[in-house]
Write a protein that holds these residues in place. Sequence first.
Motif, mmCIF file in Angstrom:
data_model
loop_
_atom_site.group_PDB
_atom_site.id
_atom_site.type_symbol
_atom_site.label_atom_id
_atom_site.label_comp_id
_atom_site.label_asym_id
_atom_site.label_seq_id
_atom_site.Cartn_x
_atom_site.Cartn_y
_atom_site.Cartn_z
ATOM 1 N N THR A 161 0.835 -1.210 0.000
ATOM 2 C CA THR A 161 0.000 0.000 0.000
ATOM 3 C C THR A 161 0.862 1.249 0.000
ATOM 4 O O THR A 161 0.573 2.231 -0.708
ATOM 5 C CB THR A 161 -0.931 0.014 1.231
ATOM 6 O OG1 THR A 161 -1.786 -1.130 1.192
ATOM 7 C CG2 THR A 161 -1.790 1.266 1.257
ATOM 8 N N ALA A 162 1.940 1.252 0.774
ATOM 9 C CA ALA A 162 2.855 2.400 0.813
ATOM 10 C C ALA A 162 3.501 2.614 -0.553
ATOM 11 O O ALA A 162 3.654 3.765 -1.011
ATOM 12 C CB ALA A 162 3.925 2.173 1.871
ATOM 13 N N CYS A 180 2.194 1.748 -3.432
ATOM 14 C CA CYS A 180 1.136 2.251 -4.309
ATOM 15 C C CYS A 180 0.877 3.739 -4.055
ATOM 16 O O CYS A 180 0.638 4.511 -5.001
ATOM 17 C CB CYS A 180 -0.143 1.444 -4.097
ATOM 18 S SG CYS A 180 -0.066 -0.254 -4.708
ATOM 19 N N ASP A 181 0.922 4.149 -2.800
ATOM 20 C CA ASP A 181 0.732 5.563 -2.473
ATOM 21 C C ASP A 181 1.859 6.413 -3.056
ATOM 22 O O ASP A 181 1.630 7.545 -3.503
ATOM 23 C CB ASP A 181 0.680 5.746 -0.952
ATOM 24 C CG ASP A 181 -0.642 5.289 -0.357
ATOM 25 O OD1 ASP A 181 -1.607 5.104 -1.127
ATOM 26 O OD2 ASP A 181 -0.705 5.118 0.884
ATOM 27 N N GLU A 182 3.068 5.857 -3.062
ATOM 28 C CA GLU A 182 4.185 6.602 -3.642
ATOM 29 C C GLU A 182 3.987 6.783 -5.142
ATOM 30 O O GLU A 182 4.318 7.827 -5.702
ATOM 31 C CB GLU A 182 5.500 5.870 -3.371
ATOM 32 C CG GLU A 182 6.728 6.636 -3.851
ATOM 33 C CD GLU A 182 8.033 6.104 -3.284
ATOM 34 O OE1 GLU A 182 9.087 6.468 -3.834
ATOM 35 O OE2 GLU A 182 7.980 5.349 -2.296
ATOM 36 N N THR A 190 0.971 6.819 -6.760
ATOM 37 C CA THR A 190 -0.201 7.640 -7.077
ATOM 38 C C THR A 190 -0.160 9.038 -6.461
ATOM 39 O O THR A 190 -0.675 9.994 -7.049
ATOM 40 C CB THR A 190 -1.488 6.934 -6.593
ATOM 41 O OG1 THR A 190 -1.394 6.691 -5.189
ATOM 42 C CG2 THR A 190 -1.687 5.631 -7.344
ATOM 43 N N LYS A 191 0.445 9.157 -5.280
ATOM 44 C CA LYS A 191 0.408 10.424 -4.556
ATOM 45 C C LYS A 191 1.773 11.073 -4.394
ATOM 46 O O LYS A 191 1.881 12.186 -3.864
ATOM 47 C CB LYS A 191 -0.200 10.211 -3.159
ATOM 48 C CG LYS A 191 -1.573 9.553 -3.170
ATOM 49 C CD LYS A 191 -2.031 9.242 -1.753
ATOM 50 C CE LYS A 191 -3.352 8.478 -1.745
ATOM 51 N NZ LYS A 191 -3.779 8.113 -0.361
ATOM 52 N N SER A 244 3.953 10.040 -2.346
ATOM 53 C CA SER A 244 4.304 9.943 -0.929
ATOM 54 C C SER A 244 5.593 9.139 -0.772
ATOM 55 O O SER A 244 5.603 7.929 -0.985
ATOM 56 C CB SER A 244 3.181 9.268 -0.141
ATOM 57 O OG SER A 244 1.954 9.913 -0.363
ATOM 58 N N ARG A 253 -0.821 -0.547 -12.105
ATOM 59 C CA ARG A 253 -1.759 0.571 -11.973
ATOM 60 C C ARG A 253 -2.703 0.676 -13.157
ATOM 61 O O ARG A 253 -3.893 0.967 -13.003
ATOM 62 C CB ARG A 253 -0.968 1.876 -11.819
ATOM 63 C CG ARG A 253 -1.829 3.112 -11.633
ATOM 64 C CD ARG A 253 -0.961 4.351 -11.552
ATOM 65 N NE ARG A 253 -1.735 5.550 -11.311
ATOM 66 C CZ ARG A 253 -1.231 6.773 -11.269
ATOM 67 N NH1 ARG A 253 0.086 6.947 -11.430
ATOM 68 N NH2 ARG A 253 -1.998 7.821 -11.042
#
Length: 247
Positions: free
Chosen positions: A158-159, A161-163, A165-166, A168, A189
């Motif tokens: 999840t981390a 994936c957040d990096e 998409t966002k 992060s 993605r």
Amino acid sequence: MCQECETQGLDRRQLFRLAGGGLTVAALLAAAGRPAAAASSASQWAAVPVTPAEALARLKEGNLRFVKDAQSCAADLSALRGQLAGGQHPWATILTCSDSRVSPELVFGGSTLGDLFVIRNAGNVLDTGALGTIEYGAEHLKSPLVVVMGHSNCGAVTAACDEVTKGSEIGGSIGKMLQPILPVALAAREGAQDFVAETVRQNAISGARRITEESDILRELVGSGNVMVVAGVYDITSGLVDFIEAI
């Protein structure tokens, strides 16, 4: 009921067999006239009680038993420790996540001491340490099956994936550790209905593929039929493992 309950009071290593499969370890050792720990390198494959396909079947059967009846039982671990003191012959090697909800020994139906050779890190990442450990398990311990197992709701994935998409960014060593997941997330993605779930799946497949791509030892063992490498995804809600054999 777990595997230890089914064989309580008996030597588990002498009873491990599957329907239609070969000799027991006891018969093999009796024919050789010596304990497993003293077997020569040329005969160590024969000392393993299962083939790669039988090991996978045993994991699947154990996982179904876990889903149907996940109660724990008292195992005679003191006697088993003595039996294993001279050596180990794990019949499966598992690379999985360090998530506290994922315990291979429980997930696969009450496997006990000496059964599974387990490597765990956040995101079941195939790094140098993991690959070296897998090589050791396959080449020296003669473990015939390797499973790279991701799981649903994985925080490390999840981390990553957040990096993607966002933007992060994760600091510290964990950020470096998750680097191999980023290209998997980027590829997963596009068109994914559930981005994280698809990345979990593809990350397990990628890790399994890379084992034979990056290790001459494993590539040779897989090519000779002595070792099988598969991927899998564990559902933390249902308890089921979805095995992905065509990788």
